[in-house]
Design a protein around this motif. Structure first.
Motif, PDB file in Angstrom:
ATOM      1  N   UNK A  65      45.505  -4.617  56.436  1.00  0.00           N
ATOM      2  CA  UNK A  65      46.466  -3.723  57.077  1.00  0.00           C
ATOM      3  C   UNK A  65      47.848  -4.326  56.903  1.00  0.00           C
ATOM      4  N   UNK A  66      48.750  -3.570  56.304  1.00  0.00           N
ATOM      5  CA  UNK A  66      50.151  -3.977  56.199  1.00  0.00           C
ATOM      6  C   UNK A  66      50.915  -3.229  57.277  1.00  0.00           C
ATOM      7  N   UNK A  67      51.552  -3.950  58.184  1.00  0.00           N
ATOM      8  CA  UNK A  67      52.269  -3.294  59.270  1.00  0.00           C
ATOM      9  C   UNK A  67      53.768  -3.318  59.002  1.00  0.00           C
ATOM     10  N   UNK A  68      54.403  -2.174  59.209  1.00  0.00           N
ATOM     11  CA  UNK A  68      55.856  -2.127  59.073  1.00  0.00           C
ATOM     12  C   UNK A  68      56.516  -2.880  60.211  1.00  0.00           C
ATOM     13  N   UNK A  69      55.943  -2.774  61.415  1.00  0.00           N
ATOM     14  CA  UNK A  69      56.443  -3.521  62.569  1.00  0.00           C
ATOM     15  C   UNK A  69      55.426  -3.380  63.691  1.00  0.00           C
ATOM     16  N   UNK A  70      55.677  -4.081  64.777  1.00  0.00           N
ATOM     17  CA  UNK A  70      54.658  -4.213  65.814  1.00  0.00           C
ATOM     18  C   UNK A  70      54.923  -3.385  67.068  1.00  0.00           C
ATOM     19  N   UNK A 127      54.252  -9.486  47.482  1.00  0.00           N
ATOM     20  CA  UNK A 127      52.955  -8.854  47.238  1.00  0.00           C
ATOM     21  C   UNK A 127      51.934  -9.337  48.267  1.00  0.00           C
ATOM     22  N   UNK A 128      51.026  -8.453  48.662  1.00  0.00           N
ATOM     23  CA  UNK A 128      50.034  -8.819  49.664  1.00  0.00           C
ATOM     24  C   UNK A 128      49.055  -9.838  49.098  1.00  0.00           C
ATOM     25  N   UNK A 129      48.878 -10.937  49.810  1.00  0.00           N
ATOM     26  CA  UNK A 129      47.929 -11.969  49.400  1.00  0.00           C
ATOM     27  C   UNK A 129      46.507 -11.453  49.560  1.00  0.00           C
ATOM     28  N   UNK A 130      45.676 -11.738  48.558  1.00  0.00           N
ATOM     29  CA  UNK A 130      44.293 -11.305  48.603  1.00  0.00           C
ATOM     30  C   UNK A 130      44.082  -9.873  48.167  1.00  0.00           C
ATOM     31  N   UNK A 131      45.148  -9.218  47.722  1.00  0.00           N
ATOM     32  CA  UNK A 131      45.056  -7.836  47.242  1.00  0.00           C
ATOM     33  C   UNK A 131      45.453  -7.822  45.767  1.00  0.00           C
ATOM     34  N   UNK A 132      44.543  -7.430  44.901  1.00  0.00           N
ATOM     35  CA  UNK A 132      44.809  -7.460  43.468  1.00  0.00           C
ATOM     36  C   UNK A 132      45.764  -6.353  43.027  1.00  0.00           C
ATOM     37  N   UNK A 133      45.756  -5.247  43.711  1.00  0.00           N
ATOM     38  CA  UNK A 133      46.575  -4.109  43.320  1.00  0.00           C
ATOM     39  C   UNK A 133      48.038  -4.328  43.722  1.00  0.00           C
ATOM     40  N   UNK A 134      48.927  -3.466  43.199  1.00  0.00           N
ATOM     41  CA  UNK A 134      50.364  -3.588  43.451  1.00  0.00           C
ATOM     42  C   UNK A 134      50.712  -2.974  44.801  1.00  0.00           C
ATOM     43  N   UNK A 135      50.629  -3.788  45.832  1.00  0.00           N
ATOM     44  CA  UNK A 135      51.029  -3.393  47.183  1.00  0.00           C
ATOM     45  C   UNK A 135      51.849  -4.547  47.750  1.00  0.00           C
ATOM     46  N   UNK A 136      53.021  -4.234  48.311  1.00  0.00           N
ATOM     47  CA  UNK A 136      53.930  -5.310  48.704  1.00  0.00           C
ATOM     48  C   UNK A 136      54.729  -4.940  49.942  1.00  0.00           C
ATOM     49  N   UNK A 150      56.549  -0.741  52.973  1.00  0.00           N
ATOM     50  CA  UNK A 150      55.361  -1.127  52.199  1.00  0.00           C
ATOM     51  C   UNK A 150      55.320  -0.279  50.937  1.00  0.00           C
ATOM     52  N   UNK A 151      55.387  -0.944  49.782  1.00  0.00           N
ATOM     53  CA  UNK A 151      55.380  -0.273  48.487  1.00  0.00           C
ATOM     54  C   UNK A 151      53.969  -0.298  47.910  1.00  0.00           C
ATOM     55  N   UNK A 152      53.510   0.848  47.459  1.00  0.00           N
ATOM     56  CA  UNK A 152      52.160   0.993  46.897  1.00  0.00           C
ATOM     57  C   UNK A 152      52.287   1.688  45.548  1.00  0.00           C
ATOM     58  N   UNK A 153      51.802   1.020  44.483  1.00  0.00           N
ATOM     59  CA  UNK A 153      51.818   1.687  43.180  1.00  0.00           C
ATOM     60  C   UNK A 153      50.701   2.721  43.124  1.00  0.00           C
ATOM     61  N   UNK A 154      51.061   3.920  42.690  1.00  0.00           N
ATOM     62  CA  UNK A 154      50.115   5.013  42.549  1.00  0.00           C
ATOM     63  C   UNK A 154      50.274   5.582  41.141  1.00  0.00           C
ATOM     64  N   UNK A 155      49.539   5.026  40.203  1.00  0.00           N
ATOM     65  CA  UNK A 155      49.664   5.455  38.815  1.00  0.00           C
ATOM     66  C   UNK A 155      51.019   5.100  38.250  1.00  0.00           C
ATOM     67  N   UNK A 156      51.761   6.111  37.807  1.00  0.00           N
ATOM     68  CA  UNK A 156      53.065   5.856  37.207  1.00  0.00           C
ATOM     69  C   UNK A 156      54.211   6.009  38.205  1.00  0.00           C
ATOM     70  N   UNK A 157      53.893   6.066  39.488  1.00  0.00           N
ATOM     71  CA  UNK A 157      54.929   6.149  40.510  1.00  0.00           C
ATOM     72  C   UNK A 157      54.642   5.124  41.608  1.00  0.00           C
ATOM     73  N   UNK A 158      55.644   4.932  42.460  1.00  0.00           N
ATOM     74  CA  UNK A 158      55.482   4.100  43.646  1.00  0.00           C
ATOM     75  C   UNK A 158      55.633   4.980  44.889  1.00  0.00           C
ATOM     76  N   UNK A 159      54.839   4.705  45.897  1.00  0.00           N
ATOM     77  CA  UNK A 159      55.036   5.251  47.235  1.00  0.00           C
ATOM     78  C   UNK A 159      55.646   4.149  48.087  1.00  0.00           C
ATOM     79  N   UNK A 160      56.731   4.457  48.794  1.00  0.00           N
ATOM     80  CA  UNK A 160      57.364   3.472  49.668  1.00  0.00           C
ATOM     81  C   UNK A 160      57.370   4.006  51.087  1.00  0.00           C
TER      82      UNK A 160
END
Length: 230
Positions: A65-70, A127-136, A150-160
């Protein structure tokens, strides 16, 4: 909230929302004054863990779980995923949370501070430790001390997922930004460093307005943005 299905790292959840414990004891965990102001939907079916199960997964399938804030409306559901690694900036773990009951189960923290990469003009991206995919985690401090996108690569685009860095699309989708009067009052009442937050929003605006860009930006509380995905 955003749920990412990965090939090697299980499910990665961005923010955990209001949890089942909050819904079962709203006065004790969310507090009546906040409930009156925020008007949250206290429906167990809307909790992240129930939505994960409705998609055919088990709670333990959420490994990160990547949290933006608490804040309580972002971290309350952490206790519904006690075995997940919870990723956040160290400054947020130390100073950002005012949610002791939501964190009483002892989350499995994975914290980040210093260093990092440069991504789309943002420095200190981790980048998130322990996660192989592009999530940061992307530093978007100001709403809270360690607030992150939290940035997540989704194919040829990024979701932020920009969390609460802004609360109304008019702040980022036009050259002359506008705010929503009510959302702006909420933001100003909660932010810890307005100048720092607005610096991050300005960079988000550049991403949104870039005609050649490959980043899709959205925030936590804008219902107009949510309609894109319904």
């Amino acid at each position: 909230m955003l749920l990412a299905e990965t090939d090697a790292s299980g499910l990665v959840l961005v923010d955990a929302g209001i949890g089942l414990g909050d819904i079962a004891d709203p006065s004790g965990r969310l507090h009546d004054d906040w409930i009156e102001i925020a008007g949250p939907v206290l429906d167990p079916g809307a909790a992240a863990v129930r939505q994960v199960v409705a998609l055919g997964y088990q709670p333990e399938d959420v490994r990160h779980i990547a949290v933006t804030h608490l804040h309580r409306d972002h971290a309350g559901g952490l206790s519904d995923f006690p075995e997940a690694d919870v990723h956040l900036f160290e400054a947020e773990r130390v100073d950002g949370g005012k949610t002791p009951k939501q964190l009483a189960h002892g989350p499995k923290w994975v914290t980040y501070e210093g260093g990092g990469d440069v991504w789309k003009g943002f420095a200190g991206v981790r980048p998130l430790e322990g996660v192989d995919e592009d999530i940061a985690l992307v530093p978007l401090h100001g709403h809270t001390p360690g607030h992150a996108g939290v940035a997540v690569r989704d194919g040829d685009r990024w979701l932020l997922h920009a969390g609460d860095a802004y609360m109304y699309h008019g702040e980022v989708d036009r050259a002359e930004p506008v705010t929503h009067p009510l959302m702006e009052l909420v933001q100003m009442g909660g932010e810890v460093d307005r100048e720092q937050r607005l610096e991050g929003v300005a960079r988000l605006r550049e991403l949104v307005l870039d005609p050649e860009g490959d980043v899709e930006v959205f925030s936590s509380h804008d219902p107009w943005e949510l309609r894109r995905y319904v």
